[in-house]
Design a protein around this motif. Structure first.
Motif, PDB file in Angstrom:
ATOM      1  N   GLY A   1      -6.436  -0.318   0.550  1.00 34.25           N
ATOM      2  CA  GLY A   1      -6.190  -0.736  -1.004  1.00 34.25           C
ATOM      3  C   GLY A   1      -7.129  -0.900  -2.046  1.00 34.25           C
TER       4      GLY A   1
ATOM      5  N   LEU B   1      -0.730  -2.349  -6.993  1.00 36.15           N
ATOM      6  CA  LEU B   1      -2.126  -3.057  -6.147  1.00 36.15           C
ATOM      7  C   LEU B   1      -2.462  -3.993  -6.776  1.00 36.15           C
ATOM      8  CD1 LEU B   1      -3.517   0.615  -5.476  1.00 36.15           C
ATOM      9  CD2 LEU B   1      -3.106  -1.115  -3.597  1.00 36.15           C
TER      10      LEU B   1
ATOM     11  N   TYR C   1       0.999  -1.097  -0.053  1.00 34.57           N
ATOM     12  CA  TYR C   1       0.066  -0.052  -0.027  1.00 34.57           C
ATOM     13  C   TYR C   1       0.854   1.086   0.018  1.00 34.57           C
ATOM     14  CZ  TYR C   1      -3.549   3.283   1.184  1.00 34.57           C
ATOM     15  OH  TYR C   1      -4.370   4.499   1.325  1.00 34.57           O
TER      16      TYR C   1
END
Length: 508
Positions: A381, A371, A352
């Protein structure tokens, strides 16, 4: 004219204009500043430029004061097809390539922003180009956003009614084909073209952008002509950096030739056409789209700029967050990969942080890739992935991430608001309204949801319903300190949203 007013006061006030509005008035332009203030003083209820400066410096400023100052300190001089070479480049090269690429991808969408649109001649010139180039225009999702700091200009632009003088730079077919006499020597723009543009108040120096909330993200083209010349150097750099973030990876920035300055355009590549040149987002000539072989590249100089605007996103997940959230993957025909159950909380938080660092630097593609590779199952996220995709114009992917976030935290109204923002950008007004109503069911005091519903209903022509939601938002916001940041609003404060609501109602 400056003799009766101290140099100290003049320096202080020119600094105020620079920091609050971005307007640059060095010593040699102080007489121009004073003349503008003399005109503004009666509107502010003050007697003369000196009293005007002292009062504005000593008292809290509000949106109306900024608007009055801007209207008297800037020149609202524009006309259709101003700088014809620029419009030739758009019509012959840039727009055809973008339209062809969208058709090939099966994504009939274009997003264009006229920043500092004045009385509307620029965005309407673009609207006419779109109507000429896209025969099946009704099948496209077109965003033609036009913003300005002067509500009087915006109100005139929305009327779409112009005098002969506004056509002095346009070819003959322009007025004959798209306007009709409206009386008293005026000409009204055809409604089907006028409806392509939407007008909103935006302060290029003070406001937060790019952002889903004000529809300034994922632009294919940003036009900002004869505006940057009013800004001092630091404000110009900051605005250009935000424009770069607002553009898609192959997006175009159009400025006036008199404003072009290689030292200011880090992150852009100048591209030469026959009689004009535009800027394309990218660091090297290799970033150019292969569909445009006729262009001649100009040497580009690289200048490193610091990251300027930090867009608010959720904080990194903690162990407690992880324990209370269920993993969720976006539901779609081609599902995104699921997070591995063995992934540690520390690794998730590090992913993250890496993605957030990319996001805050404006590298939305890298943030999304980071991600997607980790397939986040936690809400922060998922939200960051949704915003990163939305800022690239990848709305289908953004929608999937939003839906995954909603599935992971069904009782969070902010997630439904985010989903509604993406749906609205996709042109799915009914679905966006449904998501906003769900957000209000979860939190009836959610001012942003009332504001967004007001905007949706106003665009649908349901003025009474829109006014009710704006009134609800105004009442809720009045209970907050003006400088308090609103949740889920990417840095927008309660006072600023109140200003936006008042501005929108004043020009509609």
């Amino acid at each position: 004219m400056t003799g009766a007013i101290s140099d100290l006061l003049l320096r202080q006030f020119s600094g105020f204009l620079s920091s609050r509005i971005g307007l640059h008035f060095p010593r040699e332009r102080w007489p121009d500043m004073l003349r503008g203030l003399e005109r503004a003083a009666p509107e502010l209820g003050l007697a003369g430029a000196g009293a005007c400066m002292q009062w504005l410096l000593a008292s809290p400023r509000n949106r109306r004061q900024v608007e009055i100052l801007a209207s008297h300190l800037t020149v609202g001089e524009t006309y259709f097809y101003r700088e014809p070479a620029v419009f030739s480049a758009l019509e012959d090269e840039v727009l055809p390539a973008l339209i062809a690429a969208r058709r090939a991808a099966g994504r009939l969408q274009l997003r264009i922003w006229s920043a500092g649109c004045c009385t509307g001649e620029e965005p309407y010139s673009v609207a006419v180009l779109l109507s000429r180039l896209i025969p099946d225009l009704e099948q496209w999702n077109i965003t033609l956003l036009a913003t300005d700091i002067n509500p009087h200009f915006l109100a005139k632009a929305m009327r779409g009614d112009y005098r002969e003088w506004s056509f002095r730079g346009a070819p003959a077919w322009f007025r004959e084909g798209y306007f009709a006499p409206s009386g008293a020597g005026n000409y009204a723009l055809a409604p089907q073209v006028r409806r392509l543009a939407s007008f909103d108040y935006l302060n290029l120096v003070d406001d937060v952008y790019p952002a889903l909330d004000n529809n300034t993200n994922a632009m294919d083209i940003v036009l900002c002509r004869n505006v940057l010349m009013y800004f001092e150097a630091d404000a110009m750099r900051a605005v250009l950096d935000k424009f770069r973030r607002a553009l898609t990876d192959d997006g175009w920035l159009v400025v006036s030739p008199t404003e072009a300055n290689a030292t200011m355009f880090s992150g852009f590549v100048p591209v030469s056409f026959r009689d004009a040149f535009l800027y394309r987002k990218g660091e090297t000539p290799a970033a150019l789209h292969p569909a445009m072989p006729a262009m001649q590249m100009m040497p580009a100089e690289a200048y490193a700029l610091p990251a300027w605007a930090r867009i608010a996103v959720p904080p990194a997940p903690t162990l407690a967050d992880r324990d209370t959230q269920q993993a969720a993957a976006p539901a779609a025909a081609t599902p995104l990969p699921r997070a591995q159950s063995t992934e540690s909380v520390a690794a998730c938080a590090e992913t993250y942080r890496q993605a957030l660092a990319c996001y805050t630097q404006g590298d939305y593609a890298m943030a999304a890739d980071v991600l997607a590779a980790a397939a986040p199952g936690d809400v922060p996220g998922l939200v960051l992935a949704a915003r990163a995709c939305a800022n690239q114009g990848k709305l289908d992917e953004a929608c999937r991430w939003c839906e995954a976030a909603v599935a992971a935290d069904k009782f969070n109204p902010g997630l439904r608001y985010l989903l509604a923002s993406v749906l609205a950008e996709q042109g799915q007004g009914a679905a966006a309204a449904a998501a906003l109503k769900q957000a209000l069911y979860l939190d009836q005091d959610f001012a942003l949801a009332h504001f967004a519903l007001g905007n949706l209903y106003r665009r649908l022509g349901q003025g009474a319903t829109a006014a009710r939601h704006f009134a609800n938002a105004r009442e809720l916001l009045a209970a907050h300190p003006p400088g308090e940041p609103l949740p889920d609003a990417e840095g927008l404060t309660a006072g600023r949203l109140l200003d936006i609501i008042d501005s929108g109602e004043s020009i509609s």
